[in-house]
Scaffold this motif. Structure first.
Motif, short mmCIF file in Angstrom:
data_model
loop_
_atom_site.label_atom_id
_atom_site.label_comp_id
_atom_site.label_asym_id
_atom_site.label_seq_id
_atom_site.Cartn_x
_atom_site.Cartn_y
_atom_site.Cartn_z
N ALA A 1 -9.35 10.67 -5.98
CA ALA A 1 -8.24 11.48 -6.46
C ALA A 1 -6.97 11.32 -5.63
O ALA A 1 -5.90 11.74 -6.09
N HIS A 2 -7.05 10.77 -4.43
CA HIS A 2 -5.83 10.67 -3.62
C HIS A 2 -5.52 9.21 -3.29
O HIS A 2 -6.39 8.34 -3.32
N ALA A 3 -4.25 8.97 -2.96
CA ALA A 3 -3.79 7.61 -2.75
C ALA A 3 -4.51 6.93 -1.59
O ALA A 3 -4.83 5.73 -1.66
N GLN B 1 0.11 13.78 -8.19
CA GLN B 1 -0.52 15.07 -8.44
C GLN B 1 -2.00 14.97 -8.84
O GLN B 1 -2.54 15.88 -9.46
N GLU B 2 -2.66 13.89 -8.49
CA GLU B 2 -4.08 13.74 -8.82
C GLU B 2 -4.96 14.51 -7.84
O GLU B 2 -6.06 14.95 -8.20
N VAL C 1 3.18 14.10 -4.62
CA VAL C 1 3.01 12.69 -4.98
C VAL C 1 2.79 11.91 -3.69
O VAL C 1 3.31 12.27 -2.63
N CYS C 2 2.00 10.85 -3.77
CA CYS C 2 1.61 10.10 -2.57
C CYS C 2 1.63 8.60 -2.83
O CYS C 2 1.50 8.15 -3.97
N ALA C 3 1.75 7.84 -1.75
CA ALA C 3 1.64 6.39 -1.81
C ALA C 3 0.88 5.91 -0.59
O ALA C 3 1.05 6.46 0.51
N ALA C 4 0.04 4.91 -0.75
CA ALA C 4 -0.75 4.35 0.35
C ALA C 4 -0.58 2.84 0.38
O ALA C 4 -0.62 2.18 -0.66
#
Length: 244
Positions: free
Chosen positions: A130-132, A186-187, A193-196
């Protein structure tokens, strides 16, 4: 205190001799009387800080553990300082994580009161889908390791935007290019919001990531690109340090 100082001088002197040194030489180099040097050397051998072999003294396991621990702390400090620099430069929380022993591990987070990190309201290890950070790490695994992880931590919807099932997630991960940043909106957490960014560490899966409030989503891509450039600039000096 005097005995401690003399013992430390002996340890430092032994450390300078890769192939060992006899007591007389160590006493001479440290300015200690030979009987005093012998007494301290025997004590250091007994405690495991030195070892004696054929009349020569070498660093023992206890001293090597101290050295290893100090080096590890120095490497960790390098990572912490780099993340703090990028946090201030870009104005976002910065995360560092690895996939180790079958688990997602967030090893370092640098944030500030004005730019707080995402609250871990659901265990990061169990919600990698669910997260980046988790998606980026899973994308770097081979198919067998990826499926093993999802067997242990099945996909579950934790927000209305979370990927719905394991098959959908696997298709998404398979389409992700090896060095391509992973974007997540938003997952994992509503309003975030995120980026990896994937990090090359030999065969290890690692990532550095950022997060932003959803109302600043228009900054996400430019901030990600800036972090990529900064990582590229420092990657040579960080390559060893980020193996903490």
């Amino acid at each position: 205190m005097g005995s401690v100082q003399r013992a430390m001088r002996l340890l430092e002197s032994v450390a300078e001799h890769e192939h060992g040194a006899p007591a007389k030489q160590l006493a001479r180099e440290t300015g200690l009387a030979l009987p005093t040097a012998y007494h301290l050397l025997r004590t250091l051998v007994h405690e495991g800080y030195l070892r004696r072999d054929k009349g020569l003294f070498f660093l023992g396991e206890a001293a090597e553990r101290l050295s290893s621990s100090g080096a590890e702390q120095k490497r960790r400090s390098t990572v912490v300082e780099a993340l703090a620099h990028w946090r201030d430069l870009i104005g976002v929380p910065v995360y560092y994580a690895q996939y180790r022993n079958g688990e997602i591990e967030v090893l370092c987070v640098s944030d500030s009161p004005g730019n707080p990190a995402v609250e871990e309201w659901a265990d990061f290890r169990e919600t990698g889908h669910a997260h980046a950070i988790g998606q980026c790490l899973l994308a770097q695994l081979d198919d067998e390791a990826r499926r093993d992880h999802l067997d242990r931590y099945p996909v579950q919807s934790i927000t209305p935007y979370t990927v719905r099932d394991g098959h959908s997630l696997l298709r998404r991960l398979e389409r992700t290019a090896r060095m391509e940043p992973v974007i997540e909106r938003q997952e994992y957490a509503l309003g975030t919001v995120c980026a990896a960014i994937p990090i090359t560490l030999g065969n290890a899966a690692a990532t550095m990531a950022i997060s932003l409030p959803a109302h600043q989503a228009d900054r996400l891509l430019s901030a990600t690109q800036q972090l990529q450039e900064e990582i590229g600039r420092l990657m040579g000096s960080l390559a060893i340090s980020i193996s903490i």
